[in-house]
Design a protein around this motif. Structure first.
Motif, PDB file in Angstrom:
ATOM      1  N   UNK A 127       0.840  -1.210   0.000  1.00  0.00           N
ATOM      2  CA  UNK A 127       0.000   0.000   0.000  1.00  0.00           C
ATOM      3  C   UNK A 127       0.877   1.263   0.000  1.00  0.00           C
ATOM      4  N   UNK A 128       1.927   1.217   0.816  1.00  0.00           N
ATOM      5  CA  UNK A 128       2.824   2.379   0.888  1.00  0.00           C
ATOM      6  C   UNK A 128       3.514   2.612  -0.445  1.00  0.00           C
ATOM      7  N   UNK A 129       3.926   1.546  -1.082  1.00  0.00           N
ATOM      8  CA  UNK A 129       4.642   1.673  -2.353  1.00  0.00           C
ATOM      9  C   UNK A 129       3.777   2.340  -3.397  1.00  0.00           C
ATOM     10  N   UNK A 130       2.506   2.032  -3.368  1.00  0.00           N
ATOM     11  CA  UNK A 130       1.604   2.662  -4.334  1.00  0.00           C
ATOM     12  C   UNK A 130       1.493   4.161  -4.073  1.00  0.00           C
ATOM     13  N   UNK A 131       1.628   4.538  -2.809  1.00  0.00           N
ATOM     14  CA  UNK A 131       1.624   5.969  -2.505  1.00  0.00           C
ATOM     15  C   UNK A 131       2.742   6.692  -3.224  1.00  0.00           C
ATOM     16  N   UNK A 132       3.898   6.031  -3.272  1.00  0.00           N
ATOM     17  CA  UNK A 132       5.023   6.655  -3.963  1.00  0.00           C
ATOM     18  C   UNK A 132       4.710   6.859  -5.427  1.00  0.00           C
ATOM     19  N   UNK A 133       3.955   5.934  -5.985  1.00  0.00           N
ATOM     20  CA  UNK A 133       3.710   6.069  -7.419  1.00  0.00           C
ATOM     21  C   UNK A 133       2.579   7.028  -7.726  1.00  0.00           C
ATOM     22  N   UNK A 134       1.730   7.316  -6.753  1.00  0.00           N
ATOM     23  CA  UNK A 134       0.591   8.170  -7.080  1.00  0.00           C
ATOM     24  C   UNK A 134       0.757   9.571  -6.492  1.00  0.00           C
ATOM     25  N   UNK A 135       0.605   9.662  -5.196  1.00  0.00           N
ATOM     26  CA  UNK A 135       0.576  11.003  -4.610  1.00  0.00           C
ATOM     27  C   UNK A 135       1.926  11.685  -4.706  1.00  0.00           C
ATOM     28  N   UNK A 136       2.944  10.946  -4.436  1.00  0.00           N
ATOM     29  CA  UNK A 136       4.272  11.546  -4.389  1.00  0.00           C
ATOM     30  C   UNK A 136       4.724  12.009  -5.775  1.00  0.00           C
ATOM     31  N   UNK A 137       4.363  11.269  -6.814  1.00  0.00           N
ATOM     32  CA  UNK A 137       4.732  11.681  -8.173  1.00  0.00           C
ATOM     33  C   UNK A 137       4.052  12.998  -8.526  1.00  0.00           C
ATOM     34  N   UNK A 138       2.810  13.100  -8.088  1.00  0.00           N
ATOM     35  CA  UNK A 138       2.073  14.304  -8.447  1.00  0.00           C
ATOM     36  C   UNK A 138       2.604  15.541  -7.756  1.00  0.00           C
ATOM     37  N   UNK A 139       3.353  15.349  -6.644  1.00  0.00           N
ATOM     38  CA  UNK A 139       3.892  16.519  -5.939  1.00  0.00           C
ATOM     39  C   UNK A 139       4.968  17.203  -6.773  1.00  0.00           C
ATOM     40  N   UNK A 140       5.611  16.463  -7.632  1.00  0.00           N
ATOM     41  CA  UNK A 140       6.721  17.061  -8.372  1.00  0.00           C
ATOM     42  C   UNK A 140       6.205  18.095  -9.347  1.00  0.00           C
ATOM     43  N   UNK A 141       6.892  19.229  -9.479  1.00  0.00           N
ATOM     44  CA  UNK A 141       6.399  20.243 -10.420  1.00  0.00           C
ATOM     45  C   UNK A 141       6.464  19.740 -11.849  1.00  0.00           C
ATOM     46  N   UNK A 142       5.402  20.018 -12.582  1.00  0.00           N
ATOM     47  CA  UNK A 142       5.370  19.640 -13.994  1.00  0.00           C
ATOM     48  C   UNK A 142       6.218  20.608 -14.798  1.00  0.00           C
ATOM     49  N   UNK A 143       5.998  21.895 -14.534  1.00  0.00           N
ATOM     50  CA  UNK A 143       6.806  22.913 -15.195  1.00  0.00           C
ATOM     51  C   UNK A 143       8.023  23.127 -14.308  1.00  0.00           C
ATOM     52  N   UNK A 144       9.226  22.998 -14.880  1.00  0.00           N
ATOM     53  CA  UNK A 144      10.413  23.030 -14.019  1.00  0.00           C
ATOM     54  C   UNK A 144      10.762  24.419 -13.517  1.00  0.00           C
ATOM     55  N   UNK A 145      11.698  24.449 -12.572  1.00  0.00           N
ATOM     56  CA  UNK A 145      12.249  25.726 -12.127  1.00  0.00           C
ATOM     57  C   UNK A 145      12.962  26.361 -13.312  1.00  0.00           C
ATOM     58  N   UNK A 146      13.064  27.688 -13.414  1.00  0.00           N
ATOM     59  CA  UNK A 146      12.575  28.654 -12.443  1.00  0.00           C
ATOM     60  C   UNK A 146      11.129  29.073 -12.660  1.00  0.00           C
ATOM     61  N   UNK A 147      10.472  28.506 -13.687  1.00  0.00           N
ATOM     62  CA  UNK A 147       9.134  28.993 -14.038  1.00  0.00           C
ATOM     63  C   UNK A 147       8.105  28.725 -12.955  1.00  0.00           C
ATOM     64  N   UNK A 148       8.364  27.721 -12.120  1.00  0.00           N
ATOM     65  CA  UNK A 148       7.364  27.371 -11.114  1.00  0.00           C
ATOM     66  C   UNK A 148       7.601  28.089  -9.801  1.00  0.00           C
ATOM     67  N   UNK A 149       8.460  29.113  -9.807  1.00  0.00           N
ATOM     68  CA  UNK A 149       8.886  29.740  -8.558  1.00  0.00           C
ATOM     69  C   UNK A 149       7.716  30.210  -7.689  1.00  0.00           C
TER      70      UNK A 149
END
Lengths: 200, 348, 895
Positions: free
Chosen positions: B288-310
Motif C-alpha cells: 500500500x505504501x509503495x503505491x503511494x510513492x507512485x501516485x501522490x508523491x509523483x504528483x507533488x513534483x512540479x510539472x513545469x520546471x524551475x525557475x518557471x514554477x517559482x
C-alpha cells in the motif's frame, strides 16, 4: 491551415490581458483558465529581472494527452487544434497527468464569478456548454479561427508579443519569424511537438 | 453456517450498503469537490487504494493460477475459493475507488466503445473487467470443473493479471520525466509487489494447512526480491537526480523488516503462528505504501520546471472525509463479498 | 452635522429598506424578451484606467453583453489591457448601487449600517437640488463638488461647477500625484511630460509607468516598439518592476530621488564639456543677469531682462542682436555684482557630487556618472532631423518622472531638476525628446515680454484672496493640483484657516477620498460634520457609505460618451503624434435604475434653478474651455451656441459641440459619429513638436525658475499685508524654502524620523488594477488573478533585510509609520532595495455593505501623512515614502 502561435518573450510584460481576454471569450468558470502566465525571477540583487512565461495549450502534433484519453474525447482537428469533446469526456483525468504543460483543468463545479452571489446573466448565457465533471482546456479559439480571426489572446496582447498564423505556409509571417529568430517550443526535449513557439 | 454467521453477514451487509449508498449520495449531491483533489493532485488515495487493491487481486489470481497448474485442485478447494473471492472483492473495490474519481461515472461505458486501445486506461478497464468475469466464473462454476478447464482458466487468468499489472505503470509513465522508474513499461516493482501481496494473503488464508510452508518460503523469496527492487529503484532515482520519497523509504524499510522476520522464522523453523501473520500484514502495508510513492508523491513534483514554477502555490493533499469514507466502504466490501460467497457456499 | 434623517423623516417613513445583497444574493432580472435574436456590435471606449481612451467594440447577443474587445483604430489599434477585457463584470456587478437611496441611520461610520431606504429619482433629485439651492443662496462657496477618477467620463461637470459659482471643485486624486508644475512651467502644458518613443534612443524613467507597470494598452505597445528598435531604457526604482526588467534597473533608496537627480545634474554641470550650449543660450533664461535679491536685472528704458555682452563689456537687453553673451559669470552692473542664472544654479549644485548623492540614495557614484555621460552622449547635441520636409533639432533622449519622485516635500524641486537635466541637452519639445502632453498648438510656447514663455496650467498661480474662497486653501497653495487633505484640516479648524463660511453641501461625483487618500479616519470625521452629503456613485464604497443621499449612475458600458482624444499619458510615437480624434461610446441598455451622470447634473441644475439664463449651466457650457486641450476639445462656437433659455437633450448638446469641433470641416454631427464610430484627423507631424512654432531664440524656457520665486514672494507679501500666518505652520521658512528659483536638496518629512522607523515604505500600482478606476479590485476576473499573485496583498522585502529582522516568507507583520499602521504577510524577493518595504496596490479600509473583495488587503495609504508640515508647500503633494517600523505579529486566524 495549421494552427501556430509565436510568443516573443522579449515583449511580454506579464500583464495577463491574454488570460482575461480568454476568460471573456469563453466565459470559463471561476478558477478555470485556459491560459496561464508563469511569473518568475532570475538573478540576485541588484542584477535581477522579473520575467513571465505565458502558456496557452501547446496544441502538440504528438499530444501525450490524446494518447491516454480512453474514450477518444481528445482529438486533433485538421487545422492542428487539439480539442476536447465535452460530451465524450468521462473525467478520468489521465490527460492531466500526461500533459507536461499543465494545460488542462478539471471542472468540478461551476461557481458564480461573484462569490456568494448568483450567476450573472453573462454566465448563464455563455456557460451553457460547460459540463461539470469533464476536463477543459484551451481550444485555440477554434470558432474564431474558422471565421478567419485571430485567437482572443493574440488580438488583445498589449505589446504585440503574440503572433498567430499558418505553420504549413512557409511564407506566412509566423513561419518567417520562427525561421529568422530561431524560436523554439517550450520543453521541446519532451517530444510532444508543440505548435506554440517562443523567442526566449 | 450457523445463525450467528448469517446475522453477522446481514449486519455487515446492511452497514456496507448504508455507508456506501450514503457516500454515493453525498458525492452525487455535492459534486466532485467533495474530494480534496485539485488540478495538481488529480488522483489521491482513491488511486493509491485502487493500485494497492488491484495489486492484491491480480497477485492473488496469479498465485491461484500457479497453484492450479502446479497441484490441481487436490489442494483445498475452499482456500482457492476464498482467495478468489477476496481477489474479486479487491478488484471490485479498486474499480469502485477509481470510479468515484471519474468526473462523469455514468459515461464509464464510453471507454469500451472509444476504441482507443493505445490508452492505458482502456486496456486497464477491459483487462479488469475480463478479470472480474473470470473471477465470477470461478466462484460460480469451477467447483465441479475438469482439470483441463481449470488449466485453461489458469492460463487466461495469468495473462490478464499480468497485463493489468503492466498497464498500471503506463498510467503514471504517461507523464514524461526522468528517473521515475528504471524501466518505464512493466516495472518489475509492480510485478513483484503484486505477487508478493498475493502470496501474503494466500498465506493468511491457508494458515494451519501443511502447504502454508510453501507459501511462507515463496513469501521470503519475494520479500527479498521486493527489497532488492526497492534498493535498485533508489539507485535509479539517484542517477536521475530525483528525490527519494518517504513512501519509498518506508517501503524499503517494511520490505527489509519482513525479509528479516521471515529469515528468522525460517532459521528457527517456525512455520505458523504470530511471526508469519506479522510478516504477511507488513507485506500488505508495504505494498500500500509503495503505491503511494507512485501516485501522490509523483504528483507533488512540479510539472513545469524551475525557475518557471517559482511562484506556484505549494499545495498539499490531505484526503477528504468522503474519500476516507469510500476507503472504509471498499474495505467493508472486501469483508462482505468473500463472507457472502462462503455462506452461500458455491461448489464444494 | 447632517440633519437629513430628521429633516426628511416623514418621507422616509413610507419607504422600505433596500435589500442587502451580502445576506441575500441578488436575483438578476430576466433579459428583455424583445432583445432575443438580436446581435449587435457597438462602438466603445474603455474606462478602466486613468487614461480611459482605448477604442473598443462591444458585442451584444440576445440582450447580453458578451464581449468587449479592442477596436483596430487609434490609439490602441485592436489591443486591450486585462482590465478592459474584464469590463463586462463591472456591468454585471451585483454590488452596484441600483436605485437612489437615502439614509435613515443618523450615525455615520465605515462600519455603521446607514439603513438605506429606496427613494424615487424625483425625490432624490429634488432633495439634492433643494439643498444645492439653499446653499447657493447662503454662499455659493458652501457647495463642494468633489470629483475623482470615476468622474472622468462626464462632459458637463466643470460647467456645472461654474454654474453654481463655487470655486470649490475638490479633486481626490491629485495630492498623491501632484506632478504637474514642471510641465506647466517648462512646457506650458498639462498633465505631464512624456518621451517621444518614436525616436528616443535613451530614456530614463523614474517613479512612473511607461506602460507595462500599469499594463496600459497603447503605452505598452509604444514601449515594445521602441525597445525592439534598440532604445536603451534606464529605470530608477526601489523595485525591479516589469519595466525595469526590460532595461537597466538602477536600484534606489525609496524617497531619495532628488539626491540622484542632483548628483546627475552635478556631473553634467562639472564633468561634461559638451552640453547643448546653443539651446541654453538661445532658448532659456540661463544667461539672464540676476540681482542679489533674486530678480532679473532689467533695462531702465525697456524694462527687458539684461544679459552681459562681452563685446561691449556691459549689460544689454537679452534680445540685442550680434552680442557675445556668456552663459556663466559674475559681472558688475551699476556697481552691483550680478551673476547669470546659470552661474547661480551651477554654484549651488557644486556640493551635490555623485559621492554626496550616493550617501543619500545608495546609487553608486560611478553609476550616476555613467548614466549622466550616456545621457549626454545619446542626445546627439547639434543634430537635426527632417520630418515631412521640415528640419527640426533632434535630441533622442528624455528623462521623465512622476509621482513616486514628486510626492515628497521636495517634489517640485525634483521635477524642476529633471527639467534642468533635459534642458542641458536641449531635449525639450523636439523630436525624440521630452514633450508636454496635452495641448499641441502654437499658443503654448508663446513668449512674454521677458522673452520666456508664459507658464501654463498649474504653473499659473491661483490669485490670493483674503479671506480665502477655496475650501482647499488654493490661496495658500497657489500651484497645488488638488488639496483634499487640506480640506479636512480646514473643515476641522475653520478659524485657523480664516474661513468665513461653512460647507453646506458636498456633492461627490465618482469619487472616494477615504480610500484613495491617506489617514482615512480624518475623512470619516470630516464627513460626519457635513450638513448634506450626496454622492453620484457606482458602488457602495467608503465615501458612499458616509453619504446622506446616493444618486446611482451607470457603469461605464451603459454610459453614452463622446470625448476628444487627450494626447496621451505615458509616451508618444507615430501612432498618436498629430492625432486629433473624437471617440464614441454607444451605451448598452441599462441594467438597473441608474442614470447617466450628465443627466443627473442637468436635472440638478434645472431643479436648483441654475440651468437657464446668464451664468447658468447652458451659459457655462457655451463658455467652457477644457483646461487641458482648450479649443481642441469641447468648445462651442457660432452658430452652434446653446440658447440660454431652451431645454436641450444631452445628445443635442453633444451634436452642437461636434459641429463646433475645430477639426470638423464637414459639419458632421452626432448622427454621423454613430455611423462612423470615430472622427479621426491627423495634423502634420512636425506641428506636434512645439519647437516648430517657436524656433531658435523666438521663445525661452525658464532655467532659472523666476516664476517660482515670484509666486513665493507674492504669497509672503500677502501674509504680511493681511497680517496672518500660514495656516498650521509656525516656521514660515518651512514653506518658503521651497519657493527658491534654484532647486536644492531639501529633506523630506521622513528623513529625520526616529531610529526605530528604519525602512522606507513605498507603493506601486500593479498591472491587474492600475489605479482601480471602476472598482477593478472588486472585479472577480481580476481578483482571480491578483489573489494568486504572492506579491499582492503582501509586503515585499529584500531577503537580507528580512533575515536581519528574523522574518521569512509568509510571516505576518505590523507595519507602522508615525501616521498609521497596517498588517499583512511578507514575501522576500531579490527585486527589492534593502532599505525599502514595498506594498502594492489600491487596497482600502473597506466598509459595511461593500463587495467583500473591497475589504481585503493592506491599505498602504494609511501610512501616509496629510498634515501641512509634511507636504510639498508648492504642489501640496503628500509624502509617498513614509518611514516605517516592522514588527512580527501572530498569523491571524481565518475568519
Amino acid at each position: 491551415m495549421k494552427f501556430g502561435m509565436l510568443i516573443d518573450l522579449r515583449k511580454c510584460v506579464g500583464c495577463f490581458a491574454c488570460t482575461v481576454a480568454c476568460k471573456a471569450e469563453h466565459a470559463t468558470p471561476t478558477d478555470i483558465s485556459y491560459n496561464k502566465v508563469k511569473k518568475y525571477e532570475v538573478g540576485t540583487y541588484p542584477s535581477v529581472k522579473l520575467k513571465h512565461l505565458p502558456m496557452p495549450c501547446m496544441h502538440c502534433d504528438n499530444p501525450s494527452c490524446m494518447e491516454v484519453c480512453p474514450t477518444g474525447a481528445t482529438q486533433k482537428q485538421d487545422n492542428g487544434i487539439v480539442t476536447v469533446d465535452a460530451n465524450e469526456c468521462i473525467g478520468c483525468k489521465a490527460c492531466m497527468i500526461a500533459c507536461p504543460y499543465e494545460s488542462r483543468q478539471f471542472l468540478s463545479e461551476i461557481k458564480p464569478y461573484y462569490e456568494g452571489q448568483e450567476r450573472t446573466p453573462f454566465e448563464v448565457y455563455m456557460q451553457k456548454d460547460f459540463q461539470v465533471g469533464t476536463v477543459v482546456k484551451c481550444d485555440g479559439c477554434i470558432d474564431r479561427v474558422r471565421e478567419g480571426l485571430e485567437p482572443a489572446c493574440v488580438q488583445t496582447c498589449i505589446t504585440g508579443a503574440r503572433i498567430f498564423g499558418d505553420l504549413d505556409d512557409p511564407n506566412s509571417e509566423i513561419s518567417r519569424l520562427i525561421a529568422s529568430s530561431g524560436a523554439v517550443p517550450f520543453q521541446r526535449e519532451l517530444g510532444t511537438e508543440p505548435s506554440v513557439y517562443y523567442i526566449f | 453456517m450457523s445463525t450467528l454467521d448469517w446475522i453477522i453477514f446481514i449486519v455487515a451487509a446492511i452497514v456496507f450498503v448504508i455507508t456506501g449508498l450514503s457516500i454515493l449520495y453525498n458525492m452525487a449531491k455535492g459534486g466532485h469537490h467533495k474530494t480534496n483533489l485539485t488540478d495538481k493532485f488529480v488522483w489521491g488515495i482513491n488511486t493509491q487504494i485502487f493500485y494497492a487493491l488491484s495489486s492484491f487481486g491480480t497477485g492473488l489470481m496469479v498465485v491461484m493460477s500457479a497453484i492450479i497448474l502446479l497441484v490441481g485442485t487436490e489442494f483445498l478447494y475452499s482456500i482457492l475459493q476464498a482467495g478468489n473471492s477476496i481477489a474479486f472483492a479487491c478488484v471490485l473495490s479498486g474499480v469502485i475507488q477509481m470510479g468515484i474519481d471519474l468526473g462523469k461515472p455514468q459515461r464509464a461505458m464510453k471507454v469500451l466503445f472509444g476504441k482507443k486501445f493505445n490508452s492505458p486506461l482502456t486496456i486497464d478497464f477491459i483487462a479488469l473487467t475480463v478479470l472480474m468475469i473470470l473471477s465470477i466464473i470461478f466462484i460460480v462454476g469451477m467447483g465441479s470443473a475438469s482439470l483441463a478447464a481449470l488449466k485453461i482458466w489458469a492460463y487466461l487468468t495469468t495473462l490478464i493479471s499480468v497485463l493489468c499489472m503492466s498497464t498500471h505503470t503506463l498510467l503514471i509513465a504517461s507523464r514524461f520525466e526522468p528517473g521515475f522508474r528504471s524501466n518505464p513499461f512493466h516495472s518489475a516493482e509492480t510485478f513483484v509487489c503484486s505477487i508478493w501481496s498475493g502470496l501474503a494473503i494466500m498465506t493468511l488464508l491457508s494458515l494451519g494447512n501443511p502447504l502454508t510452508e510453501v507459501f511462507v518460503k515463496m513469501l521470503l523469496v519475494f520479500s527479498a526480491a521486493s527489497l532488492i527492487k526497492g534498493i535498485s529503484s533508489v539507485i535509479a532515482l539517484n542517477l536521475g537526480k530525483s528525490e527519494i520519497h518517504t513512501h519509498k523509504k518506508a517501503f524499503i524499510l517494511l520490505s527489509a523488516i519482513t525479509f528479516i522476520i521471515l529469515v528468522i522464522g525460517d532459521l528457527a523453523a517456525i512455520r505458523q503462528g504470530g511471526l508469519v501473520i506479522v510478516a504477511c500484514l507488513l507485506t500488505l502495508a508495504a505494498v500500500i505504501v509503495e503505491k503511494g510513492a507512485s501516485v501522490i508523491v509523483v504528483q507533488k513534483r512540479p510539472v513545469i520546471p524551475a525557475p518557471y514554477n517559482k511562484f506556484d502555490p505549494k499545495e498539499r493533499y490531505v484526503p477528504s472525509k468522503t474519500e476516507i469514507g469510500y476507503l472504509l466502504f471498499s474495505i467493508a466490501l472486501i469483508a462482505v463479498i468473500p463472507y457472502g460467497v462462503f455462506l452461500i457456499g458455491f461448489g464444494a | 452635522m447632517s440633519n437629513i434623517v430628521e429633516n426628511y423623516a416623514d418621507l422616509l417613513q413610507e419607504k422600505h429598506l433596500t435589500e442587502d445583497v451580502l445576506t441575500s444574493p441578488y436575483k438578476w432580472e430576466p433579459v428583455d424578451p424583445s432583445a432575443i435574436g438580436e446581435k449587435k456590435v457597438l462602438f466603445g471606449i474603455c474606462r478602466h484606467c486613468m487614461q480611459g481612451d482605448c477604442s473598443t467594440l462591444v458585442h451584444i447577443e440576445d440582450g447580453i453583453v458578451t464581449k468587449v474587445e479592442g477596436n483596430d483604430i487609434p490609439p490602441n489599434y485592436g489591443s486591450l489591457c486585462p482590465r478592459g477585457n474584464a469590463a463586462i463584470m463591472g456591468l454585471y456587478n451585483p454590488y452596484r448601487v441600483k436605485t437612489p437611496l437615502m439614509r435613515t441611520n443618523p450615525e455615520k461610520g465605515l462600519d455603521v449600517d446607514p439603513k438605506w431606504k429606496e427613494i424615487t429619482w424625483d425625490e432624490a433629485l429634488d432633495i439634492t437640488a433643494n439643498e444645492l439651492k439653499k446653499a447657493f443662496e447662503y454662499d455659493p462657496r458652501s457647495i463642494v463638488v468633489n470629483e475623482g477618477w470615476g468622474s472622468k467620463d462626464t462632459l458637463l461637470r466643470p460647467a456645472f461647477v461654474k454654474a453654481f459659482k463655487t470655486p470649490n471643485e475638490v479633486g481626490s486624486h491629485g495630492s498623491l500625484c501632484a506632478v504637474h508644475y514642471g510641465t506647466g512651467l517648462i512646457h506650458g502644458n498639462f498633465p505631464v511630460s512624456l518621451p517621444d518613443l518614436e525616436y528616443c534612443n535613451y530614456h530614463i524613467t523614474i517613479g512612473r509607468s511607461l506602460g507595462p507597470n500599469f499594463a496600459t494598452a497603447h503605452g505598452s505597445k509604444r514601449l515594445a516598439k521602441a525597445l525592439a528598435r534598440g532604445m536603451k531604457l534606464v529605470v530608477v526604482d526601489p523595485r525591479c518592476s516589469h519595466e525595469a526588467s526590460k532595461g537597466e534597473w538602477v536600484p534606489i533608496r525609496p524617497g531619495s530621488d532628488l539626491a540622484f537627480l542632483l548628483g546627475m545634474a552635478h556631473v553634467m554641470f562639472y564633468e561634461i564639456d559638451k552640453l547643448d550650449w546653443q539651446f541654453l543660450k538661445e532658448r532659456t533664461n540661463a544667461r539672464y543677469l540676476i540681482r542679489p535679491d533674486g530678480y532679473y536685472a532689467r533695462d531702465k528704458e525697456t524694462n527687458k531682462p539684461l544679459v552681459w555682452d562681452n563685446t561691449s563689456q556691459k549689460a544689454v537687453p537679452y534680445d540685442t542682436k550680434d552680442i557675445d553673451s556668456p552663459l556663466e559669470g559674475r559681472f558688475m552692473v551699476d556697481g552691483v555684482e550680478m551673476a547669470t542664472g546659470y552661474t547661480l544654479i551651477k554654484e549651488r549644485f557644486k556640493e551635490y557630487t555623485p559621492e554626496w548623492a550616493e550617501e543619500l540614495c545608495t546609487v553608486p557614484a560611478s553609476t550616476i556618472r555613467r548614466i549622466a555621460n550616456e545621457f549626454v552622449e545619446h542626445a546627439q547635441i547639434g543634430s537635426t532631423i527632417e520630418i515631412d520636409g521640415v528640419t527640426l533639432p533632434f535630441r533622442p533622449v528624455s528623462l521623465n518622472m512622476e509621482r513616486n519622485v514628486m510626492s515628497h516635500r521636495y517634489g517640485v524641486y525634483a521635477d524642476l531638476v529633471g527639467k534642468l537635466i533635459n534642458m542641458m541637452v536641449g531635449a525639450i519639445e523636439v523630436p525624440g525628446a521630452c514633450l508636454g502632453s496635452g495641448y499641441r498648438g502654437e499658443s503654448v510656447l508663446a513668449p512674454t515680454e521677458d522673452g520666456t514663455m508664459s507658464p501654463g496650467s498649474e504653473a499659473v498661480p491661483v490669485p490670493f484672496k483674503f479671506p480665502p474662497d477655496h475650501i482647499g486653501m488654493q490661496e495658500f497653495f497657489p500651484h497645488a493640483h488638488a488639496t483634499p487633505h487640506i480640506v479636512t484640516y480646514a473643515v476641522e479648524n475653520p478659524e485657523e484657516f480664516y474661513l468665513d463660511y461653512e460647507i453646506r453641501v458636498w456633492l461627490g461625483v465618482g469619487v472616494n477620498m477615504i480610500r484613495t487618500n491617506a489617514q482615512p479616519e480624518r475623512y470619516v470625521e470630516m464627513f460626519k460634520k457635513i450638513p448634506f452629503h450626496a454622492d453620484i456613485v457606482y458602488h457602495m464604497d467608503e465615501q458612499a457609505v458616509m453619504a446622506d443621499v446616493l444618486l446611482p449612475e451607470h457603469s461605464f458600458l451603459e454610459r453614452l460618451r463622446v470625448m476628444p482624444f487627450f494626447p496621451s499619458h505615458q509616451s508618444f510615437d507615430d501612432t498618436v503624434t498629430g492625432l486629433q480624434m473624437i471617440q464614441l461610446r454607444q451605451p448598452v441598455p441599462k441594467l438597473f435604475n441608474t442614470m447617466h451622470v450628465d443627466h443627473i447634473l442637468m436635472e440638478l441644475a434645472e431643479r436648483a434653478g441654475r440651468m437657464y439664463g446668464e451664468g447658468g449651466l447652458l451659459d457655462c457650457i457655451n463658455k467652457f474651455d477644457c483646461h487641458i486641450i482648450h479649443d481642441h476639445g469641447m468648445h462651442m462656437r457660432e452658430p452652434y451656441l446653446l440658447d440660454l433659455n431652451t431645454k436641450y437633450t444631452y445628445e443635442e448638446i453633444i451634436d452642437r459641440w461636434l459641429k463646433s469641433w475645430k477639426f470638423n470641416d464637414e459639419g458632421k454631427g452626432f448622427k454621423e459619429l454613430n455611423e462612423e464610430g470615430a472622427f479621426i484627423k491627423w495634423q502634420p507631424k512636425y506641428t506636434f513638436y512645439h519647437y516648430y512654432h517657436w524656433p531658435g531664440d523666438s521663445t525661452k524656457h525658464e532655467f532659472y525658475f523666476i516664476n517660482l520665486k515670484k509666486v513665493g514672494d507674492s504669497l509672503k507679501n500677502n501674509l504680511r499685508k493681511y497680517n496672518i500666518k500660514f495656516p498650521m505652520i509656525d516656521d514660515e521658512d518651512y514653506i518658503f524654502d521651497l519657493y527658491d528659483p534654484v532647486p536644492h536638496w531639501v529633506e523630506s518629512s521622513e528623513w529625520n524620523a526616529p531610529e526605530e522607523y528604519d525602512l522606507f515604505a513605498f507603493n506601486w500600482k500593479p498591472p491587474y488594477v492600475s489605479s482601480d478606476v471602476g472598482n477593478v479590485i472588486g472585479n472577480p476576473w481580476m481578483a482571480e488573478l491578483y489573489r494568486k499573485d504572492p506579491f499582492e496583498g503582501a509586503a515585499c522585502l529584500n531577503p537580507r533585510t528580512a533575515a536581519a529582522k528574523g522574518l521569512k516568507d509568509g510571516d505576518w507583520v505590523r507595519i507602522s509609520s508615525r501616521y498609521g499602521s497596517i498588517e499583512c504577510p511578507i514575501i522576500t524577493s531579490e527585486r527589492f532595495h534593502p532599505d525599502g518595504i514595498g506594498i502594492s496596490g489600491t487596497y482600502g479600509p473597506g466598509n459595511v455593505g461593500s463587495n467583500p473583495l473591497n475589504t481585503k488587503g493592506p491599505h498602504f495609504n494609511r501610512l501616509i501623512p496629510t498634515s501641512i508640515d509634511t507636504i510639498d508647500p508648492v504642489s501640496a503633494s503628500q509624502e509617498i515614502a513614509p518611514k516605517v517600523k516592522v514588527e512580527k505579529i501572530p498569523k491571524p486566524t481565518r475568519s
